[in-house]
Design an enzyme around this catalytic site. Structure first.
Site, PDB file in Angstrom:
ATOM      1  N   ASP A 489      40.624  44.763  37.544  1.00 49.40           N
ATOM      2  CA  ASP A 489      42.024  44.309  37.746  1.00 49.40           C
ATOM      3  C   ASP A 489      42.822  44.847  36.890  1.00 49.40           C
ATOM      4  O   ASP A 489      44.077  44.899  36.967  1.00 49.40           O
ATOM      5  CB  ASP A 489      41.847  42.741  37.292  1.00 49.40           C
ATOM      6  CG  ASP A 489      41.809  42.020  38.627  1.00 49.40           C
ATOM      7  OD1 ASP A 489      42.004  42.615  39.771  1.00 49.40           O
ATOM      8  OD2 ASP A 489      41.004  40.890  38.867  1.00 49.40           O
TER       9      ASP A 489
HETATM   10  C1  GLC Z   1      43.339  38.815  33.816  1.00 46.24           C
HETATM   11  C2  GLC Z   1      41.872  39.049  33.350  1.00 46.24           C
HETATM   12  C3  GLC Z   1      40.961  39.722  34.434  1.00 46.24           C
HETATM   13  C4  GLC Z   1      41.116  39.004  35.692  1.00 46.24           C
HETATM   14  C5  GLC Z   1      42.539  39.227  36.082  1.00 46.24           C
HETATM   15  C6  GLC Z   1      42.787  38.218  37.324  1.00 46.24           C
HETATM   16  O1  GLC Z   1      43.860  40.312  33.931  1.00 46.24           O
HETATM   17  O2  GLC Z   1      41.853  39.898  32.387  1.00 46.24           O
HETATM   18  O3  GLC Z   1      39.715  39.919  33.855  1.00 46.24           O
HETATM   19  O4  GLC Z   1      40.343  39.633  36.589  1.00 46.24           O
HETATM   20  O5  GLC Z   1      43.256  38.492  35.032  1.00 46.24           O
HETATM   21  O6  GLC Z   1      44.005  38.137  37.800  1.00 46.24           O
HETATM   22  C1  GLC Z   2      37.562  39.275  36.886  1.00 43.18           C
HETATM   23  C2  GLC Z   2      37.914  39.018  38.252  1.00 43.18           C
HETATM   24  C3  GLC Z   2      37.454  40.024  39.254  1.00 43.18           C
HETATM   25  C4  GLC Z   2      37.601  41.375  38.744  1.00 43.18           C
HETATM   26  C5  GLC Z   2      37.260  41.672  37.050  1.00 43.18           C
HETATM   27  C6  GLC Z   2      37.227  42.841  36.408  1.00 43.18           C
HETATM   28  O1  GLC Z   2      36.142  38.908  36.691  1.00 43.18           O
HETATM   29  O2  GLC Z   2      37.667  38.026  38.756  1.00 43.18           O
HETATM   30  O3  GLC Z   2      38.047  40.246  40.471  1.00 43.18           O
HETATM   31  O4  GLC Z   2      36.886  42.543  39.312  1.00 43.18           O
HETATM   32  O5  GLC Z   2      37.572  40.635  36.567  1.00 43.18           O
HETATM   33  O6  GLC Z   2      38.576  43.007  36.198  1.00 43.18           O
END
Ligand code: GLC
Ligand code: GLC
Length: 819
Positions: A489
């Site tokens: 993300d």
């Molecule tokens: C933030 C977190 C990430 C997550 C994302 C979801 O960026 O660091 O881990 O997946 O939020 O919106």
């Molecule tokens: C968080 C989010 C997931 C994403 C991950 C890596 O766990 O829930 O959707 O893939 O972060 O960013």
């Protein structure tokens, strides 16, 4: 401080499938989840937490304050007033020193017990499957030589339903709270007069000496939960809340002879009432449904019977996969805690934990698909429903809503889509569902596009759209465009944000068709091949050929443009520059593309997989797991987005993002390196960790993140419970290491284990059959099967078709070199 080992705070009781906390001051609250379908509660080892119905944001029953001081204040509390001493069986909130304390977190229940001055109090909390009520059975026992006259007070604080509004909209909220009290039941009917058709109640099966429903009256306006005025004075206020902060507290007087005990049942219930039946009389809510619920659970016998049913429920669920190995830690992960966490992630997605406040994210498209990987064998019917719900948030062009709301099951327009890995996860979950259940009827199911019931296509067609979404969105190197982000993300290659007030996830300042992802490329080869195999299996050779050709073209593109020499690149950025290359100054290597390209076996013959995984070991491996990237970013890279905003060693910037470690484990099994795969497994599996003070979080739950080698405190874990780590580890240990792999035709037996293992047995339910599998490893190999028998008869190949055998299927597997 004593040595940093697990025994300082508690121990596993495998017989009872419990973790027993023996010290209330755990490094962080260690929680459990109650509830299995609609009504859920979070409960810490000191009984902190809250309850909600289906949606932690919109139907929050009780109030909880995150990031509070002191930590974890607020929950469901019982105060005992014994002479001058006031104490709680769970230690908090009075924190009166106890003579004895324990908290047993079990499968869907938690039992908190404390003892003080000859009194013993045990409270069992659970939610019965199929009903919307938390049962709290309290037992008070007099172990002293004298008669005890005590006062018992319960306490919970109502949340005004919408948990977000509840923490912000005080100008309204301080005027809306409404309650009713009828005998020993306190009703929370806030907003019931207008648009709500639901209320909650808190019931006690004893006659009351008094009660309180106004927080100010119970606590005293300037007191904390640790010094409630009603309790310190011994005088419940019989208060009726009008606005401000409604609570529910029962006061019960109890006299116990030496050796005598008394059992009480408290019920926290949630009810919905049809519009025409909402009122008993003007202004008085219809309590008949509550009376009925109370009549089902309100006695000690009923509570006990219901608790026994809960035990059977879990016994059956976990019976689907039971391992007996040489290592009790492994057995306890596989048989108990990992499966349990898979149920929790299925139910919660990323909504409510002690790190997720329950008001943010709904169900994530990619998260929920991946969570299913650890869930199919538990409740396949619910998995089927989930797949269909998720698929209904896909659009005609194959793109999807990134999230949807559990209450409405509708896509979340505020977040939108364009996370280009998303569509592929639908293929991942659906093909895995088919392998587990053999239920191909799901493919014919008509499923909406964009939640529009008037625009449907078959589930199989949805999978085709997922597949084509990748091939329709290729970049300059014929690799998949990344969009806002792929699985990571925080790798936002089209974002370019200089505004601290905008979201990295939903802002695209340079949406262009340049930035490409090697992680999606690997996922396309892996899941595209599964789609191809499915089409082949269904007899659609033309589609299988078409898909197969696209997959091969992608493999070629990865080999030509995605190989950096020692490992796979991570991406190309919006300027077409390499990301995750030896040429880069920071973050030369990333885990995701190594994991996915290895799982997909890209360049296996040319030795690319082996090289890439050797590089992972060399650059990313640590004593606590594999970090996401190395070296971590030390400054903000505008062109990479959120990833470089985290301090080095945390989260997606050099943290051990546990979710993706199993991809490397599976990659190792592709190479047949069972020792290495299992070594990575042991570094993550909670039951193998002994450094509890450092790790901080529950010894029985996986965390999303463990601080990486460049963080100030490597090994410190955060974000326990709600993480794809649970499903991926379960999938990896059961299918890829223990090697019991569901296939359309039956069970494929293909272990990849440490050479030192001599064997193990597994009881596995598969499509209604009970398979008893015994694996022997006389030659001490990691991989390779030389012989398999089913009920004593030789089987050709490695796939065992169970459909022909009766109720019991005895499978024996002999590993070893050829011949
Ligand atoms: C933030 C977190 C990430 C997550 C994302 C979801 O960026 O660091 O881990 O997946 O939020 O919106
Ligand atoms: C968080 C989010 C997931 C994403 C991950 C890596 O766990 O829930 O959707 O893939 O972060 O960013």
């Amino acid at each position: 401080m004593t040595a940093d080992n697990a025994a300082s705070y508690g121990f596993f009781d495998d017989e009872n499938r419990e973790y027993v906390v023996t010290e209330p001051r755990t490094p962080y609250p260690w929680i459990n989840y109650l509830g299995s379908e609609n009504f859920f509660s979070l409960i810490s080892n000191t009984a902190g937490g809250y309850s909600f119905y289906r949606d932690a944001k919109f139907r929050r029953l009780t109030r909880y304050r995150y990031n509070n001081v002191p930590m974890d204040d607020g929950g469901r509390y019982f105060y005992i007033r014994d002479g001058e001493t006031i104490w709680n069986p769970g230690w908090k909130p009075t924190r009166t020193e106890l003579d004895d304390y324990s908290c047993r977190h079990g499968m869907g229940y938690t039992r908190v017990a404390g003892a003080k001055n000859g009194l013993h109090c045990d409270v069992l909390f659970f939610v019965p499957p199929g009903d919307n009520v938390e049962i709290q059975k309290l037992t008070l026992r007099n172990d002293s030589q004298e008669e005890k006259q005590v006062q018992l007070f319960s306490l919970l604080e109502w949340c005004l339903w919408n948990a977000e509004d509840d923490t912000t909209n005080f100008q309204r909220n301080y005027s809306t709270g409404e309650v009713e009290v009828e005998n020993s039941t306190i009703y929370h009917k806030t907003e019931y007069r207008e648009r709500r058709n639901h209320y909650a109640f808190y019931h006690c099966n004893a006659e009351l000496a008094g009660f309180d429903t106004s927080r100010d009256s119970f606590l005293g306006p300037y007191n904390g939960f640790d010094q409630p005025e009603a309790v310190t004075s011994g005088k419940p206020g019989n208060s009726i809340a009008h606005g401000w902060s409604p609570i529910a507290s029962h006061a019960v007087d109890i006299t116990l002879a030496p050796g005598e005990s008394r059992e009480l049942v408290f019920l926290l219930g949630y009810l919905e009432v049809a519009e025409e039946h909402k009122w008993e009389s003007p202004g008085v809510i219809n309590k008949a449904p509550a009376h009925e619920l109370i009549a089902r659970y309100g006695t000690v016998e009923q509570a006990d019977a219901s608790f026994a049913e809960l035990g059977t429920y879990w016994e059956n669920l976990l019976g689907g996969f039971q391992l007996q190995s040489h290592d009790p830690r492994l057995d306890r992960m596989v048989n108990i805690w990992n499966q349990y966490q898979c149920m929790v992630t299925f139910n919660m997605s990323r909504s409510a934990s002690f790190f997720e406040a329950g008001i943010g994210r709904g169900m994530g498209f990619r998260d929920s698909n991946q969570d299913l990987l650890g869930f199919f064998h538990l409740q396949p019917e619910r998995a089927r429903e989930r797949i269909l719900d998720i698929a209904a948030t896909q659009f005609e062009d194959g793109s999807v809503y990134h999230q949807y709301q559990p209450l409405t099951k509708r896509g979340n327009a505020a977040i939108g889509g364009n996370f280009n890995d998303d569509p592929l996860w639908l293929i991942c979950s659906t093909t895995a569902y088919l392998r587990e259940t053999g239920d191909f009827s799901i493919l014919e199911q008509q499923v909406p596009f964009g939640n529009d019931e008037n625009n449907c296509a078959s589930m199989l067609e949805h999978l085709r759209r997922s597949f084509d979404h990748v091939t329709n969105n290729l970049g300059p190197h014929k690799l998949p465009l990344i969009g806002r982000a792929d699985w990571n993300d925080c790798l936002n290659l089209n974002c370019f944000s200089t505004d601290p007030n905008e979201s990295f996830q939903t802002t695209e300042n340079k949406a262009g068709a340049i930035a490409e992802s090697l992680m999606i490329a690997g996922a396309f080869v892996l899941y595209g091949t599964e789609y191809t195999d499915l089409c082949r299996h269904l007899g659609d050779d033309a589609e299988a050929d078409r898909a197969g050709a696209a997959v091969r073209a992608m493999e070629q593109a990865v080999i030509e443009h995605g190989w950096d020499g020692e490992w796979f690149l991570r991406a190309y950025d919006a300027a077409g520059n390499k990301v995750g290359s030896n040429e880069n100054e920071e973050s030369k290597i990333f885990i995701e593309s190594q994991g996915f390209c290895a799982m997909a076996g890209i360049g296996l013959e040319q030795g690319l997989v082996e090289k890439s995984l050797d590089s992972v070991q060399e650059h990313l491996d640590t004593p606590y797991g594999i970090v996401l990237n190395y070296p971590a970013f030390t400054r903000y890279h505008l062109e990479y987005g959120e990833i470089s905003t985290y301090p080095p060693g945390y989260k997606e910037n050099g943290g051990i993002f546990c979710h993706n470690n199993p991809w490397v484990m599976i990659g190792e099994t592709v190479l047949g390196r069972g020792d290495q795969a299992y070594d990575y497994y042991c570094k993550q599996a909670p039951a193998f960790q002994d450094h509890v003070n450092l790790r901080k979080i529950e010894p029985y739950a996986y965390a999303q993140m463990v601080a990486g080698k460049e963080a100030p405190l490597p090994g410190e874990a955060k974000n326990s419970w709600l993480t794809g780590t649970a499903a991926w580890n379960y999938h990896t240990i059961t299918e890829h290491i223990l090697g019991i792999k569901p296939r359309f035709e039956g069970l494929l037996l293909d272990p990849c284990i440490p050479t030192a293992w001599q064997g193990y047995t597994v009881q596995r339910q598969f499509r209604g059959k009970q398979a008893s599998i015994r694996v022997h490893n006389p030659d001490g190999v990691s991989k390779g099967v030389k012989r398999i028998t089913l009920n004593g008869k030789e089987v050709a190949g490695q796939i065992v078709d169970l459909s022909a055998c009766g109720d019991s299927c005895e499978i024996e597997v002999w590993m070893g070199g050829a011949g």
